[in-house]
Design a protein around this motif. Structure first.
Motif, PDB file in Angstrom:
ATOM      1  N   TYR A 238       0.829  -1.206   0.000  1.00 27.35           N
ATOM      2  CA  TYR A 238       0.000   0.000   0.000  1.00 27.35           C
ATOM      3  C   TYR A 238       0.865   1.259   0.000  1.00 27.35           C
ATOM      4  N   LEU A 239       2.016   1.182   0.659  1.00 32.50           N
ATOM      5  CA  LEU A 239       2.906   2.349   0.719  1.00 32.50           C
ATOM      6  C   LEU A 239       3.629   2.560  -0.602  1.00 32.50           C
ATOM      7  N   ASN A 240       4.031   1.462  -1.232  1.00 30.60           N
ATOM      8  CA  ASN A 240       4.741   1.533  -2.515  1.00 30.60           C
ATOM      9  C   ASN A 240       3.926   0.753  -3.541  1.00 30.60           C
ATOM     10  N   LYS A 241       2.940   1.418  -4.120  1.00 29.64           N
ATOM     11  CA  LYS A 241       2.002   0.740  -4.997  1.00 29.64           C
ATOM     12  C   LYS A 241       2.655   0.303  -6.304  1.00 29.64           C
ATOM     13  N   ARG A 242       2.137  -0.784  -6.847  1.00 21.95           N
ATOM     14  CA  ARG A 242       2.618  -1.317  -8.111  1.00 21.95           C
ATOM     15  C   ARG A 242       2.260  -0.381  -9.265  1.00 21.95           C
ATOM     16  N   GLU A 243       3.056  -0.466 -10.320  1.00 24.40           N
ATOM     17  CA  GLU A 243       2.752   0.289 -11.528  1.00 24.40           C
ATOM     18  C   GLU A 243       1.910  -0.524 -12.509  1.00 24.40           C
ATOM     19  N   THR A 244       1.814  -1.830 -12.260  1.00 25.99           N
ATOM     20  CA  THR A 244       0.982  -2.703 -13.095  1.00 25.99           C
ATOM     21  C   THR A 244       0.030  -3.466 -12.184  1.00 25.99           C
ATOM     22  N   PRO A 245      -1.132  -3.862 -12.692  1.00 24.74           N
ATOM     23  CA  PRO A 245      -2.104  -4.560 -11.840  1.00 24.74           C
ATOM     24  C   PRO A 245      -1.629  -5.946 -11.436  1.00 24.74           C
ATOM     25  N   LEU A 246      -2.170  -6.457 -10.348  1.00 21.87           N
ATOM     26  CA  LEU A 246      -1.919  -7.834  -9.926  1.00 21.87           C
ATOM     27  C   LEU A 246      -3.159  -8.356  -9.223  1.00 21.87           C
ATOM     28  N   ARG A 247      -3.689  -9.453  -9.726  1.00 24.20           N
ATOM     29  CA  ARG A 247      -4.798 -10.151  -9.077  1.00 24.20           C
ATOM     30  C   ARG A 247      -4.323 -11.547  -8.697  1.00 24.20           C
ATOM     31  N   ILE A 248      -4.699 -11.980  -7.492  1.00 27.19           N
ATOM     32  CA  ILE A 248      -4.395 -13.336  -7.035  1.00 27.19           C
ATOM     33  C   ILE A 248      -5.707 -14.037  -6.711  1.00 27.19           C
ATOM     34  N   ASP A 249      -5.906 -15.209  -7.308  1.00 24.35           N
ATOM     35  CA  ASP A 249      -7.087 -16.047  -7.048  1.00 24.35           C
ATOM     36  C   ASP A 249      -6.645 -17.337  -6.379  1.00 24.35           C
ATOM     37  N   LEU A 250      -7.294 -17.685  -5.275  1.00 26.61           N
ATOM     38  CA  LEU A 250      -7.112 -18.998  -4.659  1.00 26.61           C
ATOM     39  C   LEU A 250      -8.288 -19.862  -5.088  1.00 26.61           C
ATOM     40  N   LEU A 251      -7.988 -20.981  -5.747  1.00 29.26           N
ATOM     41  CA  LEU A 251      -9.024 -21.797  -6.357  1.00 29.26           C
ATOM     42  C   LEU A 251      -8.872 -23.253  -5.934  1.00 29.26           C
ATOM     43  N   GLN A 252      -9.976 -23.862  -5.537  1.00 28.34           N
ATOM     44  CA  GLN A 252      -9.966 -25.282  -5.198  1.00 28.34           C
ATOM     45  C   GLN A 252     -10.368 -26.066  -6.443  1.00 28.34           C
ATOM     46  N   GLY A 253      -9.470 -26.932  -6.904  1.00 27.64           N
ATOM     47  CA  GLY A 253      -9.751 -27.701  -8.098  1.00 27.64           C
ATOM     48  C   GLY A 253      -8.619 -28.662  -8.410  1.00 27.64           C
ATOM     49  N   SER A 254      -8.840 -29.482  -9.429  1.00 19.46           N
ATOM     50  CA  SER A 254      -7.868 -30.508  -9.811  1.00 19.46           C
ATOM     51  C   SER A 254      -7.135 -30.113 -11.081  1.00 19.46           C
ATOM     52  N   ILE A 255      -5.888 -30.552 -11.175  1.00 18.16           N
ATOM     53  CA  ILE A 255      -5.043 -30.224 -12.317  1.00 18.16           C
ATOM     54  C   ILE A 255      -5.568 -30.819 -13.620  1.00 18.16           C
TER      55      ILE A 255
END
Length: 411
Positions: A100-117
């Motif tokens: 939050y103090l040093n914000k990214r210049e590009t977006p980043l989304r992280i998804d935690l997903l339950q599923g099989s490979i």
């Protein structure tokens, strides 16, 4: 097949036997796997940044701390079959105070997903890179059979990285567990030849892919014959290696039958978007702001001052790297300088001795009389000697023990 070597000479690691007769790796093997994976993703040889990445079998998400800092990545899918494990480690995906103090210049989304490979899920569409470290040896035969269909038939990523134990190395781990493997959940552990056959068979089924092999975790010097503790396969889609593909890519709307749960969505456990700094300035404004900052910095550097003309002569080349870093050209810089009445002559920016808005310089050559509301000449002491003036008779950039020329490298 194709040949691949890690950039910059690869990793520097060692293997040794400690005083208790136990084999040890420095750094630990899991760190070597993670570091190798990140270096593969960041390798400029691909000529491409991988924006969307899926980490299958992410478990406690230890790799995530490196992935989220990898240049170019904007979307990370952390996928595991164990929902409880994902929930108990959710905090690893959350932004830190520093984010939050040093914000990214590009977006980043992280998804935690339950599923099989082996399941073709909607969230897997348009994935650029697949990471599957130490997971295939945990799969039941049917799941293992369906995995290539999902990854190379449905997802069709540009890059896929697999790793699995090398069973030939197990002679140094004896005694093994009761199941004969390194881990009680392993369903098999392959020799190098078996892993190679599995990977090459995938390339035969999916000719848009070629594979390269490498190892992680060296054996002791006297046991090089057994290979590395971990074997790794790097599948590259052919258009990463040359301009053409063997077959046309399937439409992103086409789902391949990858098992009983095909064409489903993974269960969403947690999603977070990281704070990002959005620069809404125009390109010309970015160029001007950068130029003004560098010009201000150069006013502190003595060698740019022309004593005879009483002006600063700053070479344009000084600004080149800074301008290129914001995606601009020198031609655009010249146009912006001209538009803002900043003088350029013979590859130099010409600056007056003093900035009209900067009184910090004038205080050494003038003295403001608050009662009269005027500036009076100053700069000489009662003996007539120069006071606070440099060799040119103007303000000296060296005052006391401070050498302002050193500020040139502050940025």
């Amino acid at each position: 097949m194709f040949k691949y070597n890690l950039p910059n000479g690869g990793l520097h690691a060692r293997c040794y036997i400690n005083s208790n007769g136990e084999i040890k790796f420095d750094p630990p093997v899991y760190e070597q796997r993670y570091t190798t994976t990140i270096r593969i993703l960041e390798d400029p040889c691909w000529g491409h940044k991988f924006k969307k990445v899926v980490d299958f079998g992410c478990a406690e998400m230890r790799l995530l701390s490196l992935l989220r800092r990898t240049e170019g990545i904007e979307h990370i899918l952390e996928v595991d079959i164990d929902e409880n494990l994902l929930r108990s480690n959710k905090q690893r995906a959350e932004p830190l105070v520093s984010d939050y103090l040093n914000k990214r210049e590009t977006p980043l989304r992280i998804d935690l997903l339950q599923g099989s490979i082996d399941t073709a899920a909607e969230q897997l569409l348009n994935v650029d890179a697949v990471i599957a470290l130490e997971i295939i040896e945990h799969l039941y035969p049917k799941t293992l059979e369906n995995t290539p269909k999902n990854i190379f038939g449905f997802m069709q990523p540009k890059l896929a990285i697999f790793s699995t134990p090398n069973s030939e190395f197990n002679v140094l781990f004896e005694p093994l567990l009761a199941n004969g493997f390194r881990h009680d959940d392993h369903k098999f552990e392959w020799k190098r030849s078996e892993f190679k056959d599995w990977a090459l068979n995938i390339c035969q089924q999916y000719p848009n892919y070629k594979v390269a092999f490498m190892g992680v975790g060296d054996a002791p010097p006297d046991r090089k014959d057994i290979g590395n503790v971990t074997q790794m396969a790097i599948f590259a889609r052919c258009d990463l290696l040359d301009p053409s593909l063997h077959n046309e890519l399937l439409s992103s709307k086409v789902a391949v039958d990858c098992g009983p749960d095909a064409d489903m969505r993974y269960k969403e456990i947690f999603t977070v978007d990281f704070p990002v700094y959005i620069d809404e300035r125009s390109k010309d404004q970015k160029i001007l702001d950068e130029a003004r900052y560098q010009i201000s910095r150069c006013r502190r550097i003595d060698r740019y001052f022309n004593c005879d003309l009483r002006v600063y002569e700053v070479p344009l080349i000084v600004l080149r790297d800074y301008i290129e870093n914001i995606g601009a050209t020198m031609r655009e810089l010249l146009a912006v300088l001209k538009e803002n009445d900043i003088e350029v002559k013979e590859e130099h920016i010409i600056l007056p001795e003093y900035d009209e808005d900067d009184f910090s310089y004038r205080q050494y050559d003038d003295c403001y009389d608050e009662d009269l509301g005027v500036w009076n000449d100053a700069g000489y002491d009662e003996t007539g000697n120069d006071d606070e003036r440099g060799a040119c008779g103007g303000y000296s950039h060296t005052k006391g023990d401070t050498n302002y020329d050193a500020e040139e490298n502050w940025d």
